[in-house]
Design an enzyme around this catalytic site. Structure first.
Site, short mmCIF file in Angstrom:
data_model
loop_
_atom_site.label_atom_id
_atom_site.label_comp_id
_atom_site.label_asym_id
_atom_site.label_seq_id
_atom_site.Cartn_x
_atom_site.Cartn_y
_atom_site.Cartn_z
N CYS A 34 11.17 -5.78 -13.49
CA CYS A 34 12.36 -4.94 -12.78
C CYS A 34 13.52 -5.94 -12.17
O CYS A 34 14.22 -5.19 -11.62
CB CYS A 34 11.62 -4.18 -11.73
N THR B 242 3.99 7.15 -9.96
CA THR B 242 5.12 6.25 -9.91
C THR B 242 5.98 5.87 -11.18
O THR B 242 6.38 4.87 -11.34
CB THR B 242 4.54 4.95 -9.22
N ASN C 23 10.40 5.51 -10.53
CA ASN C 23 10.55 4.09 -10.71
C ASN C 23 11.44 4.30 -11.89
O ASN C 23 11.20 4.56 -12.90
CB ASN C 23 9.29 3.22 -10.80
N LYS D 1 6.69 -0.55 3.51
CA LYS D 1 5.76 -1.72 3.73
C LYS D 1 6.74 -2.95 3.88
O LYS D 1 6.27 -3.78 4.15
CB LYS D 1 4.77 -1.75 2.65
N SER E 51 7.95 -7.90 -11.30
CA SER E 51 6.44 -8.38 -11.32
C SER E 51 6.35 -9.64 -12.38
O SER E 51 7.41 -9.80 -13.19
CB SER E 51 5.58 -7.20 -11.98
N GLU F 82 13.07 -3.74 -19.45
CA GLU F 82 11.89 -3.96 -19.77
C GLU F 82 11.43 -3.14 -20.89
O GLU F 82 10.13 -3.25 -21.16
CB GLU F 82 11.23 -4.58 -18.62
N SER G 85 -0.25 -5.80 -6.79
CA SER G 85 1.04 -5.92 -7.10
C SER G 85 1.88 -5.93 -5.98
O SER G 85 2.73 -6.18 -5.60
CB SER G 85 1.50 -4.91 -8.29
N HIS H 123 13.63 -2.83 -3.71
CA HIS H 123 13.30 -2.31 -4.85
C HIS H 123 12.24 -1.36 -4.52
O HIS H 123 11.45 -1.44 -3.87
CB HIS H 123 12.74 -3.54 -5.88
P1 HMG Z 1 -4.02 4.39 -5.48
O1 HMG Z 1 -4.91 3.47 -5.43
O2 HMG Z 1 -4.27 5.66 -6.30
O3 HMG Z 1 -3.34 4.88 -3.93
O4 HMG Z 1 -2.53 3.90 -5.87
P2 HMG Z 1 -4.03 4.45 -2.45
O5 HMG Z 1 -5.42 5.00 -2.40
O6 HMG Z 1 -3.81 3.29 -2.21
O7 HMG Z 1 -3.20 5.52 -1.83
C1 HMG Z 1 -1.60 5.27 -1.58
C2 HMG Z 1 -1.51 5.66 -0.25
O8 HMG Z 1 -1.44 7.11 0.11
C3 HMG Z 1 -2.13 4.87 0.82
O9 HMG Z 1 -0.96 4.54 2.04
C4 HMG Z 1 -3.12 6.10 1.65
O10 HMG Z 1 -3.51 5.65 2.52
C5 HMG Z 1 -2.08 7.23 1.18
P3 HMG Z 1 -1.05 3.03 2.56
O11 HMG Z 1 -2.24 2.72 2.99
O12 HMG Z 1 -0.53 2.35 1.09
O13 HMG Z 1 -0.03 3.14 3.36
N1 HMG Z 1 -2.85 8.53 1.12
C6 HMG Z 1 -2.50 9.65 1.83
N2 HMG Z 1 -1.76 9.93 2.68
C7 HMG Z 1 -1.55 11.10 3.11
N3 HMG Z 1 -2.40 12.23 2.94
C8 HMG Z 1 -3.57 11.80 1.90
C9 HMG Z 1 -3.69 10.42 1.57
N4 HMG Z 1 -4.47 10.00 0.64
C10 HMG Z 1 -4.01 8.63 0.50
N5 HMG Z 1 -4.50 12.67 1.56
C11 HMG Z 1 -0.65 2.51 -6.22
C12 HMG Z 1 -1.21 3.22 -5.40
C13 HMG Z 1 0.78 2.17 -5.88
C14 HMG Z 1 -1.49 1.08 -6.12
C15 HMG Z 1 -0.47 2.92 -7.68
O14 HMG Z 1 0.14 4.16 -7.68
C16 HMG Z 1 -0.09 2.09 -8.62
O15 HMG Z 1 -0.74 1.28 -9.12
N6 HMG Z 1 1.43 2.05 -9.02
C17 HMG Z 1 2.28 1.04 -9.93
C18 HMG Z 1 2.32 -0.24 -9.37
C19 HMG Z 1 3.43 -0.40 -8.26
O16 HMG Z 1 4.06 0.60 -8.06
N7 HMG Z 1 3.30 -1.46 -7.38
C20 HMG Z 1 4.32 -1.61 -6.52
C21 HMG Z 1 4.57 -3.20 -6.48
S1 HMG Z 1 4.96 -3.86 -7.82
C22 HMG Z 1 6.61 -3.70 -8.31
O17 HMG Z 1 7.31 -2.98 -7.40
C23 HMG Z 1 7.10 -3.98 -9.63
C24 HMG Z 1 7.25 -2.80 -10.57
O18 HMG Z 1 8.18 -1.75 -10.35
C25 HMG Z 1 7.18 -3.34 -11.99
C26 HMG Z 1 8.27 -4.18 -12.47
O19 HMG Z 1 8.53 -5.28 -11.81
O20 HMG Z 1 8.58 -4.00 -13.75
C27 HMG Z 1 5.83 -1.96 -10.77
#
Ligand code: HMG
Length: 412
Positions: A115, A158, A304, A258, A337, A83, A208, A249
């Site tokens: 992906c 990521t 990733n 999860k 996605s 992509e 996502s 993935h």
């Molecule tokens: P965020 O909002 O900064 O993080 O973004 P958060 O507040 O959701 O925290 C993440 C986790 O850390 C949470 O755990 C917190 O509790 C924990 P969870 O509730 O999820 O189990 N946390 C802590 N743990 C320990 N000590 C601490 C602490 N503080 C918080 N002190 C987000 C997170 C993944 C949304 C962001 O990184 C993002 O937008 N990433 C990109 C999107 C992504 O990867 N999506 C995945 C699904 S889509 C997909 O896989 C397709 C893709 O690969 C693209 C394609 O297809 O081409 C992305």
């Protein structure tokens, strides 16, 4: 007689540089545990402009072909899933075809759906061989991407980059796929996308994750129905227990946890057992350690790789455990996605340990260099047309600049 088809050999390529994820957390004023435990990250591969999708793909492809010891005249199909291509028209596959001097008598093209693009290529190759149309020839499927969300965004920890190439043939020494036994799930959603002309992805991060899990549940259930009908797994609902391992993935490693909990929830609901999330989270911990965790250490060191992430998980798993998994069935889940997804399965080959050793994954990682966050930010700010001009490693490739609108590559 049933046609056997699957992965015969694997080759990987990763950028020369990486950042330590705790360094990144400190630079952003975030508790390192959020990235290490909350996301499951450890290191993140950083590609400089010379290490573009083509250069990484060509290097991984050359390594896969060397590992298969294949007569290149026997290749009939080259598909690159990506992509993050380098041209609106000329596919990455076309560059790889030229750089490796592959035969003229081949189909050569890219596949794109976020992906999922690499899996689209893999499924095409499997069905091409399984249908008999390949007439004994083999396919080369390459997943290659540079994942960018941008500096100081929620997606920043990521990111990642790399390429993984797979020789697909009737000699599936590494993994024989269960041809035709897959579950698919697609819906039109805006969870992650990248408008034309933009280098950084747009993402609705938390949404996502929801889209990924919804797709997983639906694809897994369809795979399960087919697997039960073909007696690959027992009925009664708890089909995931029949899989020795499951590779998901992996956009970030915590996503696999999860995902596994969600598959368990689907199984329990299908078996008529009430879902008690608190109790199941505790019980699921050990199951996760056994069934999924072994596929994550390699992913946690690269980040990733979009199309490649599932297959880096598979390669890491087999690099660590192929001998004990020989003859056992594993599950795989690919998510792109937008979205489309597929759950499928396969049986690990008797000689998978020797074949994956030929990918020399530890050696590929060992020559990397840890860089500071300041150096990472400098690289991120470079124009995509400005490679650092470093020589490629022996047998590797680098984008060297554009002359007369044509991308130039050098080989080491
Ligand atoms: P965020 O909002 O900064 O993080 O973004 P958060 O507040 O959701 O925290 C993440 C986790 O850390 C949470 O755990 C917190 O509790 C924990 P969870 O509730 O999820 O189990 N946390 C802590 N743990 C320990 N000590 C601490 C602490 N503080 C918080 N002190 C987000 C997170 C993944 C949304 C962001 O990184 C993002 O937008 N990433 C990109 C999107 C992504 O990867 N999506 C995945 C699904 S889509 C997909 O896989 C397709 C893709 O690969 C693209 C394609 O297809 O081409 C992305």
């Amino acid at each position: 007689m049933k046609t056997r088809v699957g992965i015969e050999a694997i080759g990987v390529a990763v950028p020369r540089r990486y950042v330590d994820i705790e360094d990144l957390a400190r630079a952003r004023g975030v508790a390192p545990a959020k990235y290490t435990q909350g996301l499951g990250a450890r290191e993140m591969a950083i590609a400089e402009p010379g290490e573009d999708t083509v250069a990484l793909a060509a290097e991984a492809a050359r390594r896969a072909l060397d590992a298969a010891n294949l007569d290149r005249a026997n290749l009939g199909l080259l598909v690159v899933g990506t992509e993050t291509g380098v041209d609106h028209s000329k596919p990455v596959a076309s560059y790889v075809h030229g750089l490796l001097g592959l035969p003229r008598t081949m189909r050569v093209y890219d596949t794109q759906h976020a992906c999922y693009g690499g899996t689209a290529g893999l499924m095409t190759a499997l069905e091409w061989i399984g249908s008999g149309a390949a007439a004994g020839r083999s396919a080369l499927v390459v997943c290659s991407d540079v994942a960018r969300y941008g500096v100081a965004t929620a997606g920043e920890p990521t990111q990642g980059a790399g390429s993984i190439a797979m020789v697909i043939s009737q000699h599936p020494a590494i993994l024989e796929l269960d041809l035709g036994i897959t579950g698919t799930s697609s819906t039109h959603v805006h969870d992650f996308w990248r408008p034309i002309g933009q280098r950084e992805a747009q993402v609705d991060g938390h949404y996502s994750v929801e889209c990924y899990l919804a797709a997983l549940g639906s694809a897994y259930r369809e795979w399960k129905t087919r697997a039960i009908a073909r007696e690959l797994v027992r009925g009664g609902g708890l089909a995931s227990e029949a899989l020795a391992r499951i590779c998901y993935h992996v956009p970030f490693c915590k996503m696999a946890r999860k995902a596994h909990l969600h598959v368990r929830r689907c199984d329990l609901e299908d078996a008529g057992v009430p879902w008690d999330v608190a109790a199941e989270e505790t019980r699921a911990a050990q199951r996760f350690e056994d069934q999924v965790q072994p596929s994550l250490p390699l992913c946690s060191r690269i980040g990733n790789v979009y199309t490649g992430s599932l297959y880096f998980g598979l390669a890491g798993l087999l690099d660590a455990q192929a001998a004990e998994l020989a003859g056992k069935r594993i599950g795989l889940f690919s998510y792109g996605s937008g979205c489309t997804s597929e759950f499928f399965s396969g049986v690990v080959g008797a000689h998978a340990a020797e074949r994956i050793a030929a990918a020399r994954i530890a050696d590929v990682l060992a020559v990397r260099e840890r860089i500071s966050i300041a150096e990472y930010e400098r690289i991120m700010a470079l124009s995509p047309a400005s490679p650092l001009g470093e020589p490629p490693p022996a047998g590797g490739f680098r984008f060297a600049g554009v002359t007369d609108h044509r991308r130039q590559y050098v080989t080491g």
